[in-house]
Design a protein around this motif. Sequence first.
Motif, short mmCIF file in Angstrom:
data_model
loop_
_atom_site.label_atom_id
_atom_site.label_comp_id
_atom_site.label_asym_id
_atom_site.label_seq_id
_atom_site.Cartn_x
_atom_site.Cartn_y
_atom_site.Cartn_z
N HIS A 167 49.48 92.59 -19.66
CA HIS A 167 48.84 92.77 -20.68
C HIS A 167 48.39 92.98 -21.75
O HIS A 167 48.51 92.75 -22.44
N ARG B 141 51.45 80.98 -19.25
CA ARG B 141 52.48 82.12 -19.94
C ARG B 141 51.89 83.22 -18.72
O ARG B 141 52.02 84.56 -19.25
N GLY C 154 58.21 80.05 -30.53
CA GLY C 154 57.21 80.92 -30.77
C GLY C 154 56.98 81.10 -29.58
O GLY C 154 56.04 82.05 -29.83
N ALA C 155 56.77 80.47 -29.19
CA ALA C 155 55.27 80.40 -27.50
C ALA C 155 56.69 82.13 -27.33
O ALA C 155 55.94 82.95 -26.88
N TRP C 156 57.63 81.81 -26.32
CA TRP C 156 58.60 82.48 -25.75
C TRP C 156 58.78 84.15 -26.46
O TRP C 156 58.18 84.83 -25.87
N GLU C 157 58.77 83.82 -27.93
CA GLU C 157 59.28 85.00 -28.71
C GLU C 157 58.43 85.80 -29.11
O GLU C 157 57.62 86.95 -29.27
N ARG C 158 57.21 84.99 -28.82
CA ARG C 158 55.01 85.59 -28.70
C ARG C 158 54.72 86.87 -27.09
O ARG C 158 55.02 87.66 -27.30
N MET C 159 55.62 85.85 -26.69
CA MET C 159 55.85 86.44 -25.33
C MET C 159 56.77 87.41 -25.27
O MET C 159 56.51 89.20 -24.65
N GLY D 136 57.53 89.13 -28.01
CA GLY D 136 57.09 90.67 -28.85
C GLY D 136 55.68 91.51 -27.54
O GLY D 136 55.66 92.81 -28.03
N ILE D 137 54.75 91.23 -27.45
CA ILE D 137 53.82 91.62 -26.70
C ILE D 137 54.86 92.29 -25.03
O ILE D 137 54.30 93.95 -25.69
N HIS E 90 62.18 78.93 -34.60
CA HIS E 90 60.55 78.80 -34.83
C HIS E 90 60.14 77.54 -33.76
O HIS E 90 59.47 77.49 -33.42
#
Length: 140
Positions: free
Chosen positions: A135, A12, A94-99, A101-102, A91
């Motif tokens: 992060h 990540r 999702g894993a990289w979209e979450r990153m 967003g952060i 969908h």
Amino acid sequence: MGCDMFSCMCSRAVHIEVIEAMSTRSFINTLRRLFAIRGPVKQIRSDCGIYFITTSHELEMDQLNPGFKRVEEYLDTQSCTWVFNPPHASHMGGAWERMIGIARRILDCMLLEQKRSYLLQEVLTTLMAKVAVDHDYSCK
């Protein structure tokens, strides 16, 4: 001006590059910097955004393009593949979209602290470097 963001799917870890334009040439140079700084990449995954599709065509990754075999061989020597998610399957990212967003939330907090209506490229590059490693940043 924009940014390209890469996230390692194992650790990540995040790598962010500030780019002058959302162009194919800028993206290709971003990939070259990523490989130079972070080392070999086994697989690049992305959605079917026009920016990525155009780049893949310019890199002659289209199987209908006679140069495809040449690029396929290059990627093979780098032990790297580029996989596109199916169209309309957001969908699957999702894993990289979450990153993403952060990173956006961290950047928003940093920009609020800056209290400026504009940023110089040097300041933006510095902020993005901090976003990539910080992060745990929280708004005060």
